[in-house]
Design an enzyme around this catalytic site. Sequence first.
Site, short mmCIF file in Angstrom:
data_model
loop_
_atom_site.label_atom_id
_atom_site.label_comp_id
_atom_site.label_asym_id
_atom_site.label_seq_id
_atom_site.Cartn_x
_atom_site.Cartn_y
_atom_site.Cartn_z
N SER A 170 0.84 -1.20 0.00
CA SER A 170 0.00 0.00 0.00
C SER A 170 0.88 1.26 0.00
O SER A 170 1.68 1.44 -0.91
CB SER A 170 -0.95 -0.06 1.20
OG SER A 170 -1.97 0.89 1.08
N ASP A 271 -9.28 -3.84 -6.26
CA ASP A 271 -8.69 -2.77 -5.45
C ASP A 271 -9.40 -1.45 -5.75
O ASP A 271 -9.64 -1.11 -6.91
CB ASP A 271 -7.20 -2.65 -5.77
CG ASP A 271 -6.43 -1.84 -4.73
OD1 ASP A 271 -7.05 -0.97 -4.07
OD2 ASP A 271 -5.22 -2.07 -4.58
#
Length: 334
Positions: A170, A271
């Site tokens: 991330s 995502d």
Amino acid sequence: MVQAKKIVQEVSGWLRVYDDGSVDRTWTGPPEVKFMAEPVPPHHEFVDGVATHDVKHCGQLRARIYLPEKNPDEENVKFPILLHFHGGGFCISQADWYMYYNMYTRMARSARVICVSVYLHLAPDHRLPTAIDDGYSALLWLSSLAKGESHEPWLNENADFNRVFLIGDSSGGNIVHEVAARAGKVDLSPLRLAGAIPIHPGYVRSERSKSELEQPQSPFLTLDMVDKFLSLALPLGCNKDHPITCPMGPGAPPLEGLNLPPLLLCIAEKDLILDTEMEYYEALKKANKDVELLTSPGMGHSFYLNKIAVDTEPNTAAQTTGLIAGITEFVNKH
């Protein structure tokens, strides 16, 4: 009479900022997932084939080392290094959290690598680029070990400094790119930066992408988290078009001019920020960079860190195994 502190910013269970500038990162979400955000003490003995050790470097900076136990045929083997940067929107989490411990002990054991995970300074106490500076300092420390200017037995005795890879989850994926870009301007030898592996990097822009508007939000990423974490992390006065969060945008240094190692960009089909991650991939290809794509079908952001899902959902388990296998293959190629 003492006045009670007032919350001026709150991020979905993860973080509260008060009017006196103090920050509380106590988890206030569902108690059944709290264990994933709790620290795991280091253990020098091998547990399930991996030992862990916390070290200080570059003054007060810290890192956690994950060392795989050598098999009988590995007596003289030196392991590649994965220099790991944790996620958390630059605002939360630590290198010793269970979610990272669970993933990176498994990575060390399966991929036959030493993971070195950096304890990053967190925003808003330390706004960007502090976390980037921390990551780069850790790489310079590894270079000093390779040169013999400093010594850490776990690494000097077991690591192959000719095969160092950057890896990050991330927002840690953003750090991977920034540290790789800095490293491309200096001579780190005899250390060799062999590759970079951003996993679901936190690439966004001021204008909402289609995936942000259409993909399901998950416990590991909501639009609220994206917006609020970055408002707390980016330098004051900056927005999401900043080069750290939008390296493919017009405000960032041209990718063509960067000396980057081979990249493995890991993405997840569902995502929330998939579209902007793909914009980064396409920009790298256009700039003629050596980049591969590893896609996890049907998965959301940072799915592999969710121990509960990995244990209870067969597809999540299979995709986590596939992700580790893909990273292992990339490391073995370089």
